[in-house]
Design a protein around this motif. Structure first.
Motif, PDB file in Angstrom:
ATOM      1  N   MET A   1      30.496 -14.632  -2.497  1.00 35.67           N
ATOM      2  CA  MET A   1      31.961 -14.753  -2.777  1.00 35.67           C
ATOM      3  C   MET A   1      32.282 -13.790  -3.216  1.00 35.67           C
ATOM      4  O   MET A   1      31.944 -12.586  -3.771  1.00 35.67           O
ATOM      5  N   GLN A   2      33.836 -13.467  -3.016  1.00 33.65           N
ATOM      6  CA  GLN A   2      34.758 -12.128  -3.395  1.00 33.65           C
ATOM      7  C   GLN A   2      35.395 -12.848  -4.810  1.00 33.65           C
ATOM      8  O   GLN A   2      36.162 -14.015  -4.885  1.00 33.65           O
ATOM      9  N   ILE A   3      35.162 -12.124  -5.987  1.00 32.67           N
ATOM     10  CA  ILE A   3      35.433 -12.449  -7.363  1.00 32.67           C
ATOM     11  C   ILE A   3      36.130 -11.567  -7.925  1.00 32.67           C
ATOM     12  O   ILE A   3      35.956 -10.311  -7.828  1.00 32.67           O
ATOM     13  N   LEU A   4      37.363 -11.942  -8.563  1.00 38.89           N
ATOM     14  CA  LEU A   4      38.124 -11.023  -9.477  1.00 38.89           C
ATOM     15  C   LEU A   4      37.561 -11.398 -10.912  1.00 38.89           C
ATOM     16  O   LEU A   4      37.654 -12.623 -11.422  1.00 38.89           O
ATOM     17  N   ILE A   5      37.506 -10.423 -11.572  1.00 40.40           N
ATOM     18  CA  ILE A   5      37.103 -10.775 -13.242  1.00 40.40           C
ATOM     19  C   ILE A   5      37.849  -9.661 -14.293  1.00 40.40           C
ATOM     20  O   ILE A   5      37.833  -8.347 -13.906  1.00 40.40           O
ATOM     21  N   THR A   6      38.421 -10.395 -15.052  1.00 36.00           N
ATOM     22  CA  THR A   6      39.114  -9.604 -16.255  1.00 36.00           C
ATOM     23  C   THR A   6      38.103  -9.320 -17.395  1.00 36.00           C
ATOM     24  O   THR A   6      37.381 -10.406 -17.398  1.00 36.00           O
ATOM     25  N   GLY A   7      38.269  -8.406 -18.034  1.00 37.31           N
ATOM     26  CA  GLY A   7      37.344  -8.154 -19.275  1.00 37.31           C
ATOM     27  C   GLY A   7      35.884  -7.799 -18.709  1.00 37.31           C
ATOM     28  O   GLY A   7      35.010  -7.920 -19.473  1.00 37.31           O
ATOM     29  N   GLY A   8      35.663  -7.263 -17.487  1.00 37.50           N
ATOM     30  CA  GLY A   8      34.444  -6.896 -16.912  1.00 37.50           C
ATOM     31  C   GLY A   8      33.780  -5.870 -17.689  1.00 37.50           C
ATOM     32  O   GLY A   8      32.681  -5.885 -17.252  1.00 37.50           O
ATOM     33  N   THR A   9      34.361  -4.904 -18.382  1.00 38.74           N
ATOM     34  CA  THR A   9      33.925  -3.915 -19.227  1.00 38.74           C
ATOM     35  C   THR A   9      33.642  -4.289 -20.512  1.00 38.74           C
ATOM     36  O   THR A   9      32.890  -3.365 -21.179  1.00 38.74           O
ATOM     37  N   GLY A  10      33.838  -5.561 -20.824  1.00 34.33           N
ATOM     38  CA  GLY A  10      33.561  -5.981 -22.087  1.00 34.33           C
ATOM     39  C   GLY A  10      32.124  -6.185 -22.421  1.00 34.33           C
ATOM     40  O   GLY A  10      31.260  -6.273 -21.554  1.00 34.33           O
ATOM     41  N   PHE A  11      31.831  -6.773 -23.726  1.00 36.30           N
ATOM     42  CA  PHE A  11      30.377  -7.078 -24.170  1.00 36.30           C
ATOM     43  C   PHE A  11      29.832  -8.222 -23.157  1.00 36.30           C
ATOM     44  O   PHE A  11      28.898  -8.312 -22.665  1.00 36.30           O
ATOM     45  N   ILE A  12      30.625  -9.325 -23.067  1.00 36.78           N
ATOM     46  CA  ILE A  12      30.180 -10.400 -22.215  1.00 36.78           C
ATOM     47  C   ILE A  12      30.464  -9.862 -20.701  1.00 36.78           C
ATOM     48  O   ILE A  12      29.390 -10.164 -19.799  1.00 36.78           O
ATOM     49  N   GLY A  13      31.528  -9.555 -20.429  1.00 38.05           N
ATOM     50  CA  GLY A  13      31.813  -9.264 -18.937  1.00 38.05           C
ATOM     51  C   GLY A  13      30.851  -8.127 -18.266  1.00 38.05           C
ATOM     52  O   GLY A  13      30.742  -8.429 -17.246  1.00 38.05           O
ATOM     53  N   ARG A  14      30.339  -7.279 -18.923  1.00 38.21           N
ATOM     54  CA  ARG A  14      29.426  -6.289 -18.274  1.00 38.21           C
ATOM     55  C   ARG A  14      28.040  -7.118 -17.837  1.00 38.21           C
ATOM     56  O   ARG A  14      27.370  -7.112 -16.638  1.00 38.21           O
ATOM     57  N   ARG A  15      27.840  -8.170 -18.598  1.00 38.24           N
ATOM     58  CA  ARG A  15      26.372  -9.061 -18.217  1.00 38.24           C
ATOM     59  C   ARG A  15      26.700  -9.908 -17.064  1.00 38.24           C
ATOM     60  O   ARG A  15      26.010 -10.143 -16.070  1.00 38.24           O
ATOM     61  N   VAL A  16      28.082 -10.435 -17.244  1.00 32.01           N
ATOM     62  CA  VAL A  16      28.634 -11.376 -16.102  1.00 32.01           C
ATOM     63  C   VAL A  16      28.625 -10.595 -14.652  1.00 32.01           C
ATOM     64  O   VAL A  16      28.089 -11.058 -13.665  1.00 32.01           O
ATOM     65  N   VAL A  17      29.286  -9.402 -14.724  1.00 35.26           N
ATOM     66  CA  VAL A  17      29.342  -8.509 -13.560  1.00 35.26           C
ATOM     67  C   VAL A  17      27.922  -8.357 -12.864  1.00 35.26           C
ATOM     68  O   VAL A  17      27.775  -8.334 -11.600  1.00 35.26           O
ATOM     69  N   ARG A  18      27.040  -7.803 -13.619  1.00 31.48           N
ATOM     70  CA  ARG A  18      25.897  -7.420 -13.638  1.00 31.48           C
ATOM     71  C   ARG A  18      25.151  -8.708 -12.883  1.00 31.48           C
ATOM     72  O   ARG A  18      24.434  -8.744 -11.646  1.00 31.48           O
ATOM     73  N   ALA A  19      25.140 -10.071 -13.413  1.00 25.39           N
ATOM     74  CA  ALA A  19      24.517 -10.920 -12.814  1.00 25.39           C
ATOM     75  C   ALA A  19      25.295 -11.335 -11.448  1.00 25.39           C
ATOM     76  O   ALA A  19      24.411 -11.876 -10.472  1.00 25.39           O
ATOM     77  N   LEU A  20      26.661 -11.291 -11.476  1.00 25.73           N
ATOM     78  CA  LEU A  20      27.295 -11.472  -9.955  1.00 25.73           C
ATOM     79  C   LEU A  20      26.692 -10.741  -8.936  1.00 25.73           C
ATOM     80  O   LEU A  20      26.694 -11.177  -7.852  1.00 25.73           O
ATOM     81  N   ILE A  21      26.680  -9.283  -9.202  1.00 25.71           N
ATOM     82  CA  ILE A  21      26.367  -8.343  -8.321  1.00 25.71           C
ATOM     83  C   ILE A  21      24.817  -8.620  -7.698  1.00 25.71           C
ATOM     84  O   ILE A  21      24.427  -8.727  -6.638  1.00 25.71           O
ATOM     85  N   ARG A  22      24.011  -9.094  -8.844  1.00 22.61           N
ATOM     86  CA  ARG A  22      22.735  -9.531  -8.035  1.00 22.61           C
ATOM     87  C   ARG A  22      22.625 -10.777  -7.436  1.00 22.61           C
ATOM     88  O   ARG A  22      21.694 -10.988  -6.649  1.00 22.61           O
TER      89      ARG A  22
END
Length: 305
Positions: A1-22
Motif C-alpha cells: 500500500m501507499q500510505i501517508l503518515i503524519t507524526g511519523g517522526t514522533g515517539f509512536i510514529g517512528r515505530r509505526v513507520v518502521r513496521a510499515l516499511i518492513r
C-alpha cells in the motif's frame, strides 16, 4: 500500500513507520523537519512531505495514518498552550480531511489517533468502553473535537478508525522514560492516593494495533488502544519498583504536581479505566497484556529508538 503518515517522526510514529516499511508498504511522512533529517531519523526509503498543500491531487494514497499532535504534558496549559494543542490535533486533522476531499483518488482508510482522555476523569474505577460517553474537562473536549474532525472523512466514503490511546510504555520515550530516574534512585512511589486507574499499552502492542486496523478492512469506528488489564497507579508503581529491583514507597503528593503543572496535573492525579472491548471482539491479541511482564520486558530489552 501507499500510505501517508503524519507524526511519523514522533515517539509512536517512528515505530509505526518502521513496521510499515518492513511490511512492504511505501510510506510518505508529513514533517516540518528537512527531508534529509526525516530520512536520517527514519529510513532512506520514506518520502518526506513538508506540507499537505504541496501534495498533488493526482497522487494516490491507499491509507492515511494520523498520529500528529503536540505533547500534551510538555508544558502548563496556558490559553496559548491549549490553542496549540487544539491546532496540532483538530486543525491538522481538518486539513487532512480537506486533502482527502480534493484528491482525485481518495484513500480507502483513515486511521486517526485520539486518547482515552476522551472519557474524562473517573474517581470510581468503572470500565469505560468505546460506547461510553465523552467527559467534560479540557482533555475530553480536545479528544472529542479531534475525533469529530476525523469522522468528516466518512462522508467522503472513507473507512475511519479512531484509536483512543492509553499510556504508551517505552523505556526511551514518553511517560515511562520520565518516571525512570527517581525510581532507579529508589525515590519512586505512587502519585497522590494511588487509586487512579492507569490505562496503559506496551509500545510494541500499540504499533500492532495500528497495523491490525490497517489490514482489517471490515473494522471502523473507535477502538481503545490499551491493555485489557488496566492497573491503579499504586499497582503500577509497585510493578515498576519490582522491575528495577528498587523500593517504590515514596509517594508524590497531588498538591505538589498541581503547583508544578497546574490544570494538566489532572492527567496524572486522576484517571479512567478504559477497556479495549472492540479490539478483543475483533480478535486482536496482546503480546504484553500484564503490567509486570511488560515493564520487565521493556527494562531488560535493548532499544535504540
Amino acid at each position: 500500500m501507499q500510505i501517508l503518515i503524519t507524526g511519523g517522526t514522533g515517539f509512536i510514529g517512528r515505530r509505526v513507520v518502521r513496521a510499515l516499511i518492513r511490511g512492504g508498504h511505501r510510506v510518505s511522512v508529513l514533517s516540518r523537519q528537512s527531508p534529509s533529517d526525516v530520512r536520517r531519523l527514519l529510513t532512506s526509503s520514506v518520502r518526506p512531505v513538508q506540507s499537505l498543500s504541496a501534495i498533488n491531487p493526482s497522487v494516490a494514497f491507499d491509507a492515511i495514518i494520523n498520529l500528529a499532535g503536540e505533547p500534551i504534558m510538555a508544558k502548563r496549559w496556558s490559553h496559548q498552550r491549549k490553542r496549540l494543542l487544539l491546532d496540532s490535533r483538530v486543525g491538522l486533522t481538518n486539513e487532512l480531511v480537506d486533502l482527502i476531499e480534493r484528491l482525485e483518488n481518495r484513500p480507502k482508510t483513515l486511521i486517526s489517533c485520539s486518547a482515552v482522555g476522551y472519557y474524562g476523569h473517573h474517581d470510581v474505577a468503572e470500565p469505560q468502553n468505546e460506547s461510553s460517553s465523552a467527559g467534560s474537562d479540557f482533555a475530553a473536549s480536545l479528544c472529542e473535537r479531534w475525533e469529530q474532525a476525523a469522522k468528516r472523512a466518512e462522508s467522503l466514503g472513507v473507512r475511519v478508525c479512531i484509536v483512543r490511546t492509553g499510556l504508551v510504555l517505552h523505556q526511551n520515550n514518553g511517560a515511562l522514560h520520565e518516571m525512570l530516574p527517581p525510581f532507579r534512585l529508589g525515590l519512586g512511589g505512587q502519585i497522590g492516593s494511588g487509586n487512579q486507574v492507569m490505562s496503559w499499552i506496551h509500545s510494541d502492542d500499540m504499533t500492532r494495533v495500528i497495523t491490525f486496523l490497517l489490514n482489517n478492512e471490515s473494522l471502523k469506528g473507535a477502538f481503545n488502544a490499551t491493555s485489557p488489564n488496566p492497573v491503579s497507579n499504586k499497582e503500577f508503581a509497585k510493578a515498576l519498583g519490582r522491575a528495577l529491583r528498587r523500593p517504590a514507597v515514596i509517594p508524590v503528593p497531588a498538591i505538589v504536581l498541581k503547583l508544578l503543572l497546574g490544570e494538566s496535573s489532572t492527567m496524572i492525579t486522576q484517571g479512567q479505566k478504559a477497556v479495549p472491548e472492540r479490539l478483543q471482539e475483533a480478535g486482536f491479541t496482546w503480546e504484553q497484556p500484564e503490567i509486570q511482564d511488560a515493564l520487565s520486558q521493556l527494562l531488560i530489552k535493548p532499544s535504540y529508538f
